[in-house]
Design a protein around this motif. Structure first.
Motif, short mmCIF file in Angstrom:
data_model
loop_
_atom_site.label_atom_id
_atom_site.label_comp_id
_atom_site.label_asym_id
_atom_site.label_seq_id
_atom_site.Cartn_x
_atom_site.Cartn_y
_atom_site.Cartn_z
N ARG A 43 0.80 -1.21 0.00
CA ARG A 43 0.00 0.00 0.00
C ARG A 43 0.84 1.27 0.00
O ARG A 43 0.35 2.34 -0.38
CB ARG A 43 -0.96 -0.01 1.20
CG ARG A 43 -2.06 1.01 1.02
CD ARG A 43 -3.17 0.87 2.00
NE ARG A 43 -4.11 1.95 1.80
CZ ARG A 43 -5.01 2.33 2.68
NH1 ARG A 43 -5.12 1.66 3.83
NH2 ARG A 43 -5.83 3.33 2.44
N LEU A 44 2.11 1.16 0.40
CA LEU A 44 2.97 2.35 0.33
C LEU A 44 3.06 2.88 -1.11
O LEU A 44 3.14 4.09 -1.33
CB LEU A 44 4.37 2.02 0.84
CG LEU A 44 4.51 1.68 2.32
CD1 LEU A 44 5.98 1.48 2.67
CD2 LEU A 44 3.90 2.75 3.22
N GLU A 46 0.69 2.67 -3.42
CA GLU A 46 -0.57 3.34 -3.75
C GLU A 46 -0.66 4.70 -3.07
O GLU A 46 -1.15 5.67 -3.65
CB GLU A 46 -1.75 2.47 -3.33
CG GLU A 46 -3.12 3.13 -3.51
CD GLU A 46 -3.38 3.62 -4.92
OE1 GLU A 46 -4.09 4.65 -5.05
OE2 GLU A 46 -2.89 3.01 -5.89
N ILE A 47 -0.16 4.81 -1.84
CA ILE A 47 -0.16 6.11 -1.15
C ILE A 47 0.66 7.12 -1.95
O ILE A 47 0.25 8.28 -2.12
CB ILE A 47 0.41 5.97 0.28
CG1 ILE A 47 -0.57 5.17 1.15
CG2 ILE A 47 0.67 7.33 0.90
CD1 ILE A 47 0.03 4.76 2.49
N PHE A 50 -1.32 8.23 -4.91
CA PHE A 50 -2.43 9.05 -4.44
C PHE A 50 -1.96 10.49 -4.18
O PHE A 50 -2.57 11.46 -4.67
CB PHE A 50 -3.00 8.43 -3.17
CG PHE A 50 -4.07 9.22 -2.48
CD1 PHE A 50 -5.41 9.02 -2.80
CD2 PHE A 50 -3.76 10.14 -1.49
CE1 PHE A 50 -6.41 9.74 -2.16
CE2 PHE A 50 -4.75 10.87 -0.84
CZ PHE A 50 -6.07 10.66 -1.18
N ILE A 51 -0.87 10.64 -3.43
CA ILE A 51 -0.37 11.98 -3.12
C ILE A 51 0.14 12.67 -4.38
O ILE A 51 -0.05 13.88 -4.58
CB ILE A 51 0.73 11.92 -2.04
CG1 ILE A 51 0.20 11.27 -0.75
CG2 ILE A 51 1.25 13.32 -1.75
CD1 ILE A 51 -0.87 12.03 -0.03
N VAL A 247 -5.90 13.72 5.68
CA VAL A 247 -5.90 12.52 6.51
C VAL A 247 -6.92 12.73 7.63
O VAL A 247 -6.77 13.65 8.45
CB VAL A 247 -4.52 12.22 7.11
CG1 VAL A 247 -4.52 10.84 7.78
CG2 VAL A 247 -3.44 12.31 6.05
N LEU A 272 -7.73 10.24 3.07
CA LEU A 272 -7.16 9.01 3.60
C LEU A 272 -7.68 8.84 5.03
O LEU A 272 -7.72 9.81 5.80
CB LEU A 272 -5.63 9.06 3.62
CG LEU A 272 -4.92 9.05 2.27
CD1 LEU A 272 -3.44 9.39 2.46
CD2 LEU A 272 -5.08 7.72 1.57
N LEU A 294 -5.39 3.29 7.20
CA LEU A 294 -3.98 2.95 7.12
C LEU A 294 -3.53 2.14 8.32
O LEU A 294 -2.64 1.29 8.20
CB LEU A 294 -3.14 4.23 7.03
CG LEU A 294 -3.35 5.11 5.80
CD1 LEU A 294 -2.38 6.30 5.84
CD2 LEU A 294 -3.15 4.32 4.53
N ALA A 310 -0.54 8.16 11.37
CA ALA A 310 -0.59 7.73 9.98
C ALA A 310 0.22 8.62 9.07
O ALA A 310 0.74 8.17 8.04
CB ALA A 310 -2.05 7.68 9.50
N ILE A 314 2.68 7.91 5.70
CA ILE A 314 2.64 8.63 4.43
C ILE A 314 4.02 9.17 4.09
O ILE A 314 4.49 9.07 2.94
CB ILE A 314 1.58 9.74 4.48
CG1 ILE A 314 0.20 9.13 4.67
CG2 ILE A 314 1.62 10.58 3.20
CD1 ILE A 314 -0.88 10.12 5.04
N ALA A 317 6.09 6.38 2.78
CA ALA A 317 5.72 6.02 1.41
C ALA A 317 6.36 6.98 0.41
O ALA A 317 6.90 6.56 -0.64
CB ALA A 317 4.20 6.04 1.25
#
Length: 335
Positions: A43-44, A46-47, A50-51, A247, A272, A294, A310, A314, A317
């Protein structure tokens, strides 16, 4: 930004910008070149994408991460729904100011600037079992307090403080997504089973009192919410207009988004969920919002504490995405 009137808020909610597809595609191309098997950071990865999409750059960074905690008092506390008195809200705001709360430590650890916004603590909202919690002007002012607090943040962590606000959050969740009050009411500050049953009854009374009038996100927020909850909603909409990723903290912060998401589901696209709290309704609420947390650390403090933790994930990531060598740079065969 600010909302000149209710119509301006509703217009901002319904004209939401999208992430930058080119920046996200460029970030994905970089991910494909980094010295790791595809998808191996889970998932790192995908984060980071996303950012990248919301910041509009293939190698995003957090230079101005900001945690904002809004504080408000609730008239529904008079119904005996909390283990603490409303005076604790102001006392905790003073603790924030002196640097002694959990969020102070966690924001520092995550490299976040902390802003605390107390909202008319000497004037609690009205008891929503008897009348709307806020007048129209009060709700609009709270929305604007949230919108104005985002500043120049490039990552926004949202939290709250307000004795009684899990009751308001349960009412907002029920009004937005349906179900019985008992599906959403939980222990909050630590009430027992009898206290939870009483809280559910108070929520049911509030829903019955406003039945037929919960016709828009604004009306749901002003009738059943609180100043700090409306401020979170205003911050979420303003952050979306500025393409700032957000977040969310726990149950209350998520409930602030619920009335918005029912009307405009895509409002959750730049959000998020920092964590899933121990408040029983939070998991159900995140499912309705389409958000996967997360972290799950059994936290239930509020204050933005789980979201601040969290934020460290991020940052990790983005560090991996930005600082890893590509196969070409490292001289490693890509397979």
């Amino acid at each position: 930004m600010s909302f000149a009137d209710i119509a301006a808020f509703e217009s901002a909610l319904r004209t939401l910008p999208a992430p930058d597809p080119a920046a996200r595609a460029a970030a994905a191309a970089r991910q494909a070149e980094l010295t790791k098997p595809p998808g191996s950071l889970g998932r790192l990865e995908e984060i980071a994408l996303f950012i990248a999409g919301w910041q509009g750059r293939a190698r995003p960074r957090i230079a101005r991460g900001r945690a904002v905690v809004f504080a408000g008092n609730h008239g529904v506390v008079a119904q005996g729904v909390s283990a603490f008195s409303a005076a604790v809200t102001a006392q905790m705001v003073a603790n924030f100011a002196s640097g002694g709360a959990a969020i102070n430590a966690l924001a520092r650890a995550a490299g976040l600037t902390l802003t605390v916004v107390p909202l008319d603590l000497d004037h609690p909202t009205a008891d929503f079992t008897e009348e709307p919690a806020l007048r129209e002007a009060e709700c609009l002012a709270a929305l604007n307090s949230g919108a104005e607090a985002i500043g120049d943040a490039d990552l926004l962590v949202l939290g709250e403080m307000g004795i009684g606000n899990t009751t308001a959050a349960a009412a907002l969740a029920a009004a937005s997504f349906g179900g019985a009050a008992a599906d959403w009411a939980g222990p909050g500050t630590g009430i027992d089973a009898a206290g939870i049953a009483h809280k559910a009854a108070v929520v049911e009374a509030g829903l019955a009192r406003h039945a037929g009038a919960l016709c828009s996100p604004f009306e749901i927020l002003r009738r059943l919410g609180g100043r700090e909850i409306a401020a979170i909603a205003g911050a979420v909409v303003a952050a979306r207009q500025a393409r700032v990723p957000v977040v969310l903290d726990g149950f209350i912060a998520s409930a602030a988004v619920a009335p918005l998401a029912v009307a405009v589901p895509e409002i959750a696209d730049h959000l998020l969920a920092g964590h899933c709290s121990a408040e029983p309704g939070h998991r159900r609420l995140l499912d309705r919002l389409g958000l996967t947390p997360l972290l799950q650390l059994d936290m239930r403090l509020g204050e933005g504490s789980g979201a601040a933790v969290a934020a460290g994930i991020i940052r990790a990531a983005l560090a991996a995405h930005d600082e890893m060598a590509t196969f070409a740079e490292a001289g490693v065969a890509a397979g």
